[in-house]
Design a protein around this motif. Structure first.
Motif, PDB file in Angstrom:
ATOM      1  N   PRO A 367     116.107  45.444  27.377  1.00 16.35           N
ATOM      2  CA  PRO A 367     116.990  46.083  28.354  1.00 16.35           C
ATOM      3  C   PRO A 367     116.166  46.584  29.522  1.00 16.35           C
ATOM      4  N   PRO A 368     116.726  46.538  30.716  1.00 15.72           N
ATOM      5  CA  PRO A 368     115.937  46.945  31.886  1.00 15.72           C
ATOM      6  C   PRO A 368     115.757  48.451  31.935  1.00 15.72           C
ATOM      7  N   PRO A 369     114.660  48.927  32.519  1.00 12.08           N
ATOM      8  CA  PRO A 369     114.546  50.368  32.791  1.00 12.08           C
ATOM      9  C   PRO A 369     115.679  50.772  33.730  1.00 12.08           C
ATOM     10  N   THR A 370     116.243  51.932  33.526  1.00 12.82           N
ATOM     11  CA  THR A 370     117.385  52.350  34.346  1.00 12.82           C
ATOM     12  C   THR A 370     117.058  53.524  35.257  1.00 12.82           C
ATOM     13  N   LEU A 371     115.800  53.980  35.244  1.00 12.73           N
ATOM     14  CA  LEU A 371     115.403  55.106  36.080  1.00 12.73           C
ATOM     15  C   LEU A 371     114.235  54.698  36.971  1.00 12.73           C
ATOM     16  N   GLU A 372     114.081  55.417  38.066  1.00 15.92           N
ATOM     17  CA  GLU A 372     113.026  55.098  39.025  1.00 15.92           C
ATOM     18  C   GLU A 372     112.541  56.383  39.690  1.00 15.92           C
ATOM     19  N   THR A 373     111.245  56.424  39.988  1.00 17.86           N
ATOM     20  CA  THR A 373     110.698  57.575  40.690  1.00 17.86           C
ATOM     21  C   THR A 373     109.577  57.112  41.612  1.00 17.86           C
ATOM     22  N   VAL A 374     109.335  57.865  42.676  1.00 18.50           N
ATOM     23  CA  VAL A 374     108.249  57.563  43.607  1.00 18.50           C
ATOM     24  C   VAL A 374     106.998  58.293  43.144  1.00 18.50           C
ATOM     25  N   VAL A 375     105.885  57.554  43.043  1.00 13.68           N
ATOM     26  CA  VAL A 375     104.602  58.129  42.642  1.00 13.68           C
ATOM     27  C   VAL A 375     103.808  58.444  43.905  1.00 13.68           C
ATOM     28  N   VAL A 376     103.363  59.687  44.015  1.00 13.61           N
ATOM     29  CA  VAL A 376     102.671  60.125  45.232  1.00 13.61           C
ATOM     30  C   VAL A 376     101.291  60.649  44.859  1.00 13.61           C
ATOM     31  N   PRO A 377     100.210  60.114  45.467  1.00 14.57           N
ATOM     32  CA  PRO A 377      98.868  60.651  45.177  1.00 14.57           C
ATOM     33  C   PRO A 377      98.709  62.036  45.795  1.00 14.57           C
ATOM     34  N   ARG A 378      98.064  62.930  45.037  1.00 17.29           N
ATOM     35  CA  ARG A 378      97.827  64.275  45.575  1.00 17.29           C
ATOM     36  C   ARG A 378      96.857  64.228  46.757  1.00 17.29           C
ATOM     37  N   ARG A 379      95.935  63.279  46.732  1.00 12.37           N
ATOM     38  CA  ARG A 379      94.995  63.105  47.845  1.00 12.37           C
ATOM     39  C   ARG A 379      95.393  61.836  48.606  1.00 12.37           C
TER      40      ARG A 379
END
Length: 679
Positions: A367-379
């Motif tokens: 089954p496909p992943p149903t959630l998504e988030t943006v990954v942001v580097p601290r630096r």
């Protein structure tokens, strides 16, 4: 010659499967001291976060011997966020041990795992662990197993002193008439000849024949023996070890046949080289062999057919075969074994090595992943390192999909649950030295076509600024069929590289439909083609301003395709989970109010079972996390929830849109300004 059993240990989180793995290794003499999950000293939990949280995240392989049989034991995750990791492993197993706590009994994830094991027809023994813990009640748990997992179970022994550290597990023998009677009745349900012999009082139903029939039916996944014990004290573990050899099937395969295997795990060595964990079903692989590999023809990735199936090859530089607790260097590996193979640089999880194996259990479409988030580097200076690290993580887990936003210079990652955020964050920090934060988690929708649409732009005709002719027709296809690109023009009408450029751009453009969501399950037909042949000025070199290039087709295709999509029309669909709920009767009314607010829809009427209600229905994936959080308080900790992705359905109310990550072909003026610097 030693036989091999590739064994999976599965359980709901905290049922004790990693502790059971340690006990089995200790009993077999592989380790001198049993590791502790709490102390982070177990053989299979090697990730820092696994040691910190006391849970299994990545599958791990260890081995031990039972007489003349080598057992490759695969410790799998128990947390539902990592069900994809579990299900990848199931396809390489010969048998499984499903661990159930004698205190907590059958839990939500236990049911999910058992249903999957039954669907794939994997022979399974149930081990009721923690009989030494206060509150252990094996009779109650046995009833739960029969009611909630499968009625085809038979207890293989008794427990004295349960609930105390002195608990003793005693296997039943031929002298236990109650056991033999239950065994005969259970086996007769699945074998007409056996039933006939039982009804007619056949004297040939000896105890050895009973045990032989039990082994046969267990190996066909028709019945499930239940054993009791404690991984901490070691009670019942000897009986479990004996049952592995007697009741579960050893690996089969022709070592002289064609090579066929499956990659179920990828890791990287000290020098960054890829190491593929391969279960070999047929043939023999030797060091220095040229080994073909590629994606299984049956595999789908988020509903999209992979245009690069198969066709790759690598030279095997090293092989390590699991034996006696470690992976030892070997010149070869034969059918039935699990090996770590080096040298296959482009290999990915889920790839087939050699030819596809067609005799195993059904192909698993995750089954496909149903959630998504943006990954942001601290630096900010870590952006490049973050992209490299996430790309490597996606290689190890093909269900982690990355989405690169070229406009905002951001990376989104798909998820199964919130715990995966912690895993990704810890892995990036520990293994790659990149500290990150996450934006708010959002739901991943899809867009489905509502009709057929076509568009075309002709070379040398306004408003087409490119030296290319592209015509495309889009049509809806059955759900789950993926995306298919067809030619409605002669293949010889222009160079193949131009057709390939159109096809690849179509696949890329369909990742973002009218509302920014992926468009799955459709057929795209190229209806018009044309190009300007290679030209030059007199006595001059090639002039691309007079001649078509692949870039002309790559730039024009998005404009044509989105025009066709607009004419066809799309509807945004949100992911829906199928849920199973068991709640106390006194909290049922409050639960119904919560489900209504979360837009959950029951599929069947609630069923009363004892003092609990059973309810099944559908709930938007976006609402599952809140239901999980509210349920313990609402039911005083007694509610049990199972949920998993089931289907997509049209969104009601406001249509959600996802920000585009490209130059937006929906806005022709903006697109042309970015692509050709003019309108």
């Amino acid at each position: 010659m030693k036989s091999t059993l590739n064994l999976g240990i599965l359980a709901h989180i905290d049922a004790g499967k990693t502790s059971l793995t340690e006990r089995l290794l200790h009993t077999a003499g592989v380790i001198d001291e049993i590791g502790s999950v709490d102390d982070g000293s177990t053989q299979t939990d090697s990730l820092a976060l696994e040691r910190q949280r006391g849970i299994t995240i990545k599958s791990a392989v260890v081995s031990f011997s039972v007489e003349d049989m080598t057992v490759n034991l695969i410790d799998t995750p128990g947390h539902p966020d990592f069900i994809a990791e579990v299900e990848r492993v199931l396809g390489v197993l010969d048998g499984a041990v499903l661990v159930v706590s004698a205190v907590e009994g059958v839990q939500a994830q236990t049911r999910v795992l058992m249903r999957t094991l039954q669907r794939l027809r994997i022979p399974t023994i149930v081990f009721v662990n923690k009989v030494d813990r206060r509150g252990a009640d094996t009779e109650r748990v046995l009833t739960m197993i029969a009611e909630k997992l499968t009625p085809a179970v038979v207890p293989m022994g008794s427990v004295a002193g349960q609930g105390t550290p002195a608990a003793v597990c005693t296997p039943y023998t031929a002298a236990d008439t109650g056991f033999t009677s239950r065994l005969v009745e259970l086996l007769a349900d699945h074998n007409d000849a056996f039933l006939s012999a039982y009804v007619h009082g056949d004297n040939t139903l000896s105890y050895p024949r009973l045990r032989g029939e039990l082994a046969a039916q267990t190996q066909q996944a028709l019945v499930h023996p239940v054993l009791f014990g404690s991984a901490i004290t070691g009670a019942g573990v000897d009986a479990l070890t004996a049952a592995l050899k007697e009741l579960l099937p050893s690996a089969r395969g022709d070592a002289d046949g064609p090579v066929s295997g499956t990659v179920f795990k990828i890791e990287r060595g000290p020098a960054g080289e890829k190491i593929a964990y391969v279960r070999l079903f047929s043939g023999t692989v030797r060091t220095r062999d040229r080994l073909p590999f590629g994606r299984d023809q049956g595999r789908k990735d988020q509903g999209r057919r992979d245009p690069e199936v198969g066709g790759q090859e690598g030279k095997v530089t090293a092989i390590s075969v699991f034996d006696e607790g470690s992976a030892d260097r070997s010149a070869s590996v034969s059918a039935g074994r699990i090996a770590r193979i080096r040298g296959l640089g482009d290999i990915r999880v889920g790839d087939t090595v050699g030819i596809p194996w067609t005799k195993g259990p059904e192909h698993r479409h995750f089954p496909p992943p149903t959630l998504e988030t943006v990954v942001v580097p601290r630096r900010p200076e870590d952006k490049g390192a973050l992209h490299t690290a996430l790309t490597q993580l996606a290689e190890q887990d093909p269900l982690i999909n990355l989405r690169q936003d070229r406009v905002r210079q951001e990376i989104s990652v798909s998820l199964y649950g919130e715990v995966q955020k912690e895993v990704i964050e810890a892995t990036l920090a520990d293994e790659f030295g990149v500290d990150v934060t996450f934006r708010e988690t959002t739901t991943i929708c899809v867009e489905r076509l509502t009709g057929t649409g076509a568009a075309a732009e002709i070379i040398h005709k306004d408003p087409n600024p490119f030296l290319a002719t592209v015509g495309l027709r889009v049509e809806p296809a059955p759900v789950g069929s993926g995306v298919e690109f067809r030619l409605g023009v002669e293949l010889g009408s222009m160079p193949y590289a131009f057709f390939k450029a159109v096809e690849e751009t179509v696949m890329e453009t369909l990742r973002q439909g009218i509302h920014g969501w992926q468009v799955p399950d459709c057929t795209v037909t190229m209806t018009h083609s044309g190009y300007a042949p290679r030209q030059s000025h007199a006595h001059a070199v090639f002039d691309k301003s007079m001649s078509s290039t692949a870039g002309d087709f790559r730039n024009l295709t998005p404009l044509v395709l989105v025009s066709a999509l607009r004419r066809a029309g799309t509807v945004v669909h949100e992911p829906m989970h199928r849920f199973h709920l068991e709640v106390p009767a006194d909290s049922f009314g409050a639960l119904l109010s919560l489900l209504a607010r979360l837009r959950a829809v029951p599929r069947v009427d609630p069923v009363m079972r004892g003092t609990s209600y059973l309810l099944e229905g559908d709930i938007p994936a976006a609402q599952v996390h809140e239901l999980e959080q509210r349920l313990p308080t609402l039911t005083s900790g007694e509610g049990v929830l199972e949920s998993a992705f089931d289907h997509y359905q049209p969104v009601t109310g406001a249509v959600p849109a996802r920000p585009r990550t490209d130059h937006n072909p929906l806005d022709r003026k903006e697109y042309l300004l970015h692509v050709v610097r003019r309108v």
